[in-house]
Write a protein that holds these residues in place. Structure first.
Motif, PDB file in Angstrom:
ATOM      1  N   ARG A 164      -7.276  -7.543  16.336  1.00 49.70           N
ATOM      2  CA  ARG A 164      -6.688  -8.890  16.389  1.00 49.70           C
ATOM      3  C   ARG A 164      -5.962  -9.290  15.106  1.00 49.70           C
ATOM      4  NH1 ARG A 164      -8.944 -12.250  20.493  1.00 49.70           N
ATOM      5  NH2 ARG A 164     -10.552 -11.170  21.642  1.00 49.70           N
ATOM      6  N   GLY A 165      -5.969  -8.447  14.091  1.00 52.83           N
ATOM      7  CA  GLY A 165      -5.409  -8.814  12.791  1.00 52.83           C
ATOM      8  C   GLY A 165      -3.950  -9.232  12.844  1.00 52.83           C
ATOM      9  N   LEU A 166      -3.085  -8.356  13.323  1.00 50.25           N
ATOM     10  CA  LEU A 166      -1.661  -8.703  13.375  1.00 50.25           C
ATOM     11  C   LEU A 166      -1.385  -9.766  14.425  1.00 50.25           C
ATOM     12  CD1 LEU A 166       0.290  -5.389  12.819  1.00 50.25           C
ATOM     13  CD2 LEU A 166      -0.024  -7.305  11.260  1.00 50.25           C
ATOM     14  N   PHE A 167      -2.211  -9.833  15.448  1.00 55.05           N
ATOM     15  CA  PHE A 167      -2.084 -10.906  16.442  1.00 55.05           C
ATOM     16  C   PHE A 167      -2.239 -12.260  15.747  1.00 55.05           C
ATOM     17  CE2 PHE A 167      -4.251 -13.899  19.279  1.00 55.05           C
ATOM     18  CZ  PHE A 167      -3.323 -14.001  20.309  1.00 55.05           C
ATOM     19  N   LEU A 168      -3.253 -12.375  14.883  1.00 62.42           N
ATOM     20  CA  LEU A 168      -3.466 -13.624  14.144  1.00 62.42           C
ATOM     21  C   LEU A 168      -2.319 -13.889  13.164  1.00 62.42           C
ATOM     22  CD1 LEU A 168      -7.288 -13.378  13.439  1.00 62.42           C
ATOM     23  CD2 LEU A 168      -6.142 -14.944  15.001  1.00 62.42           C
ATOM     24  N   VAL A 169      -1.869 -12.854  12.489  1.00 66.40           N
ATOM     25  CA  VAL A 169      -0.744 -13.018  11.568  1.00 66.40           C
ATOM     26  C   VAL A 169       0.474 -13.516  12.339  1.00 66.40           C
ATOM     27  CG1 VAL A 169       0.847 -11.795  10.020  1.00 66.40           C
ATOM     28  CG2 VAL A 169      -1.603 -11.304   9.929  1.00 66.40           C
ATOM     29  N   ASP A 170       0.714 -12.938  13.506  1.00 70.87           N
ATOM     30  CA  ASP A 170       1.853 -13.324  14.334  1.00 70.87           C
ATOM     31  C   ASP A 170       1.742 -14.769  14.823  1.00 70.87           C
ATOM     32  OD1 ASP A 170       4.317 -12.495  15.739  1.00 70.87           O
ATOM     33  OD2 ASP A 170       3.113 -12.771  17.548  1.00 70.87           O
ATOM     34  N   LYS A 171       0.554 -15.194  15.154  1.00 73.32           N
ATOM     35  CA  LYS A 171       0.372 -16.540  15.708  1.00 73.32           C
ATOM     36  C   LYS A 171       0.322 -17.633  14.643  1.00 73.32           C
ATOM     37  CE  LYS A 171       0.309 -15.197  19.881  1.00 73.32           C
ATOM     38  NZ  LYS A 171       1.574 -15.285  20.594  1.00 73.32           N
ATOM     39  N   LEU A 172      -0.250 -17.351  13.487  1.00 67.41           N
ATOM     40  CA  LEU A 172      -0.468 -18.401  12.493  1.00 67.41           C
ATOM     41  C   LEU A 172       0.619 -18.488  11.421  1.00 67.41           C
ATOM     42  CD1 LEU A 172      -4.328 -18.072  11.975  1.00 67.41           C
ATOM     43  CD2 LEU A 172      -3.088 -19.728  13.386  1.00 67.41           C
ATOM     44  N   SER A 173       1.344 -17.408  11.191  1.00 64.02           N
ATOM     45  CA  SER A 173       2.401 -17.464  10.179  1.00 64.02           C
ATOM     46  C   SER A 173       3.710 -17.892  10.830  1.00 64.02           C
ATOM     47  CB  SER A 173       2.560 -16.101   9.494  1.00 64.02           C
ATOM     48  OG  SER A 173       3.111 -15.156  10.379  1.00 64.02           O
ATOM     49  N   ASP A 174       4.642 -18.328  10.002  1.00 63.63           N
ATOM     50  CA  ASP A 174       5.961 -18.679  10.506  1.00 63.63           C
ATOM     51  C   ASP A 174       6.851 -17.445  10.635  1.00 63.63           C
ATOM     52  OD1 ASP A 174       6.026 -21.676  10.789  1.00 63.63           O
ATOM     53  OD2 ASP A 174       5.262 -21.479   8.754  1.00 63.63           O
ATOM     54  N   ARG A 175       6.657 -16.491   9.735  1.00 60.53           N
ATOM     55  CA  ARG A 175       7.377 -15.218   9.794  1.00 60.53           C
ATOM     56  C   ARG A 175       6.494 -14.151   9.180  1.00 60.53           C
ATOM     57  NH1 ARG A 175      13.122 -15.057   7.449  1.00 60.53           N
ATOM     58  NH2 ARG A 175      11.957 -14.568   5.597  1.00 60.53           N
ATOM     59  N   TRP A 176       6.663 -12.917   9.645  1.00 63.73           N
ATOM     60  CA  TRP A 176       5.980 -11.804   9.009  1.00 63.73           C
ATOM     61  C   TRP A 176       6.802 -10.551   9.224  1.00 63.73           C
ATOM     62  CZ3 TRP A 176       3.982  -7.375  11.344  1.00 63.73           C
ATOM     63  CH2 TRP A 176       3.922  -7.375  12.738  1.00 63.73           C
ATOM     64  N   GLY A 177       6.529  -9.550   8.426  1.00 64.98           N
ATOM     65  CA  GLY A 177       7.266  -8.311   8.578  1.00 64.98           C
ATOM     66  C   GLY A 177       6.733  -7.232   7.668  1.00 64.98           C
ATOM     67  N   VAL A 178       7.461  -6.121   7.676  1.00 57.20           N
ATOM     68  CA  VAL A 178       7.101  -4.949   6.886  1.00 57.20           C
ATOM     69  C   VAL A 178       8.366  -4.450   6.202  1.00 57.20           C
ATOM     70  CG1 VAL A 178       6.147  -2.609   6.931  1.00 57.20           C
ATOM     71  CG2 VAL A 178       5.321  -4.319   8.557  1.00 57.20           C
ATOM     72  N   ASP A 179       8.282  -4.216   4.913  1.00 63.37           N
ATOM     73  CA  ASP A 179       9.377  -3.622   4.159  1.00 63.37           C
ATOM     74  C   ASP A 179       8.937  -2.233   3.722  1.00 63.37           C
ATOM     75  OD1 ASP A 179      10.853  -5.999   4.340  1.00 63.37           O
ATOM     76  OD2 ASP A 179      10.019  -6.765   2.458  1.00 63.37           O
ATOM     77  N   LEU A 180       9.660  -1.205   4.178  1.00 64.34           N
ATOM     78  CA  LEU A 180       9.363   0.153   3.738  1.00 64.34           C
ATOM     79  C   LEU A 180       9.887   0.351   2.328  1.00 64.34           C
ATOM     80  CD1 LEU A 180      10.070   2.276   6.928  1.00 64.34           C
ATOM     81  CD2 LEU A 180       7.865   1.770   5.870  1.00 64.34           C
ATOM     82  N   LEU A 181       9.104   1.016   1.522  1.00 62.64           N
ATOM     83  CA  LEU A 181       9.441   1.294   0.134  1.00 62.64           C
ATOM     84  C   LEU A 181       9.577   2.808  -0.033  1.00 62.64           C
ATOM     85  CD1 LEU A 181       6.704  -1.040  -1.390  1.00 62.64           C
ATOM     86  CD2 LEU A 181       9.127  -1.588  -1.027  1.00 62.64           C
ATOM     87  N   PRO A 182      10.149   3.264  -1.132  1.00 63.50           N
ATOM     88  CA  PRO A 182      10.234   4.719  -1.334  1.00 63.50           C
ATOM     89  C   PRO A 182       8.861   5.397  -1.268  1.00 63.50           C
ATOM     90  CG  PRO A 182      11.625   3.593  -2.909  1.00 63.50           C
ATOM     91  CD  PRO A 182      10.847   2.522  -2.179  1.00 63.50           C
ATOM     92  N   ARG A 183       7.845   4.678  -1.725  1.00 60.47           N
ATOM     93  CA  ARG A 183       6.471   5.211  -1.673  1.00 60.47           C
ATOM     94  C   ARG A 183       5.557   4.135  -1.118  1.00 60.47           C
ATOM     95  NH1 ARG A 183       6.881   8.035  -7.345  1.00 60.47           N
ATOM     96  NH2 ARG A 183       7.695  10.019  -6.632  1.00 60.47           N
ATOM     97  N   GLY A 184       5.553   3.979   0.186  1.00 59.28           N
ATOM     98  CA  GLY A 184       4.652   3.021   0.816  1.00 59.28           C
ATOM     99  C   GLY A 184       5.387   1.908   1.522  1.00 59.28           C
ATOM    100  N   LYS A 185       4.698   0.784   1.623  1.00 60.85           N
ATOM    101  CA  LYS A 185       5.269  -0.370   2.333  1.00 60.85           C
ATOM    102  C   LYS A 185       4.650  -1.653   1.808  1.00 60.85           C
ATOM    103  CE  LYS A 185       1.903  -0.317   6.109  1.00 60.85           C
ATOM    104  NZ  LYS A 185       1.131   0.786   5.577  1.00 60.85           N
ATOM    105  N   THR A 186       5.316  -2.747   2.110  1.00 60.99           N
ATOM    106  CA  THR A 186       4.790  -4.077   1.853  1.00 60.99           C
ATOM    107  C   THR A 186       4.733  -4.798   3.179  1.00 60.99           C
ATOM    108  OG1 THR A 186       5.735  -4.155  -0.374  1.00 60.99           O
ATOM    109  CG2 THR A 186       5.146  -6.259   0.645  1.00 60.99           C
ATOM    110  N   THR A 187       3.549  -5.247   3.560  1.00 59.39           N
ATOM    111  CA  THR A 187       3.377  -6.084   4.739  1.00 59.39           C
ATOM    112  C   THR A 187       3.241  -7.507   4.230  1.00 59.39           C
ATOM    113  OG1 THR A 187       2.212  -4.260   5.815  1.00 59.39           O
ATOM    114  CG2 THR A 187       2.030  -6.433   6.847  1.00 59.39           C
ATOM    115  N   ASP A 196       0.846  -1.188   0.000  1.00 57.01           N
ATOM    116  CA  ASP A 196       0.000   0.000   0.000  1.00 57.01           C
ATOM    117  C   ASP A 196       0.883   1.241   0.000  1.00 57.01           C
ATOM    118  OD1 ASP A 196       0.282   1.148   2.839  1.00 57.01           O
ATOM    119  OD2 ASP A 196      -0.262  -0.921   3.258  1.00 57.01           O
ATOM    120  N   PRO A 197       0.337   2.410  -0.347  1.00 55.01           N
ATOM    121  CA  PRO A 197       1.168   3.619  -0.467  1.00 55.01           C
ATOM    122  C   PRO A 197       1.467   4.321   0.865  1.00 55.01           C
ATOM    123  CG  PRO A 197      -1.057   4.095  -1.165  1.00 55.01           C
ATOM    124  CD  PRO A 197      -1.004   2.624  -0.870  1.00 55.01           C
ATOM    125  N   SER A 198       0.985   3.822   1.966  1.00 55.25           N
ATOM    126  CA  SER A 198       1.241   4.454   3.266  1.00 55.25           C
ATOM    127  C   SER A 198       2.569   3.967   3.838  1.00 55.25           C
ATOM    128  CB  SER A 198       0.107   4.110   4.237  1.00 55.25           C
ATOM    129  OG  SER A 198       0.464   4.488   5.552  1.00 55.25           O
TER     130      SER A 198
END
Length: 167
Positions: free
Chosen positions: A135-158, A116-118
């Protein structure tokens, strides 16, 4: 929050459970979504930042994981839930007009990305039993093996990654 590029949270294996979703063997809505919006394994699929786009993203994830990749219904269920959570966050919290969905598979792993562009970073908050939201990121944290956020020049990728048994 400079310096958080490539930030990831390793999975802590716990017994978290989520509401159950059962994929249909033949889901014509999922196949239609793939036809209309494109395959998120070929290229990023742009979707309008509206609540109804969560259903489209869920259907795309379902058809990719279950039919194209031939993975288990349980893994499909978890991926669909987590896609819904990341899309919900993009729609509710970014003010974007469009977000992108991308999925990839490599040996033993799958990865799902929502761009997204934010540049506002998502925040994993403590969750209490009676909480109605957050509870969204809580579920992502519990059910995925890894997660994160990559900042981009214009926005981010979760993103999140999950182990997937190769056949």
């Amino acid at each position: 929050m400079a310096g958080l590029e490539g930030y990831e949270r390793p999975r802590r294996h716990t017994g978290a459970t989520a509401a159950r979703w059962s994929p249909a063997v033949e889901d014509e809505h999922a196949l239609k979504a793939l036809e209309l919006f494109g395959n998120p394994t070929d290229a990023e699929v742009p979707l309008p930042s509206r609540p109804e786009s969560a259903a489209i993203a869920r259907r795309l994830a379902q058809v990719v994981v279950l039919r194209h990749w031939g993975l288990s219904p349980k893994l499909t269920e978890d991926v669909v839930l987590l896609v819904s959570e990341l899309v919900g966050n993009a729609v509710r919290h970014t003010g974007a007009r469009v977000f992108g969905l991308r999925m990839e598979r490599r040996r033993g792993w799958i990865r799902v990305e929502v761009r997204d562009p934010s540049r506002g970073l998502p925040c994993l908050m403590p969750v209490h039993e009676m909480d109605l939201s957050g509870r969204g990121l809580f579920l992502v944290d519990k059910l995925s093996d890894r997660w994160g956020v990559d900042l981009l020049p214009r926005g981010k990728t979760t993103w999140f990654e999950m182990r997937a048994a190769d056949r």
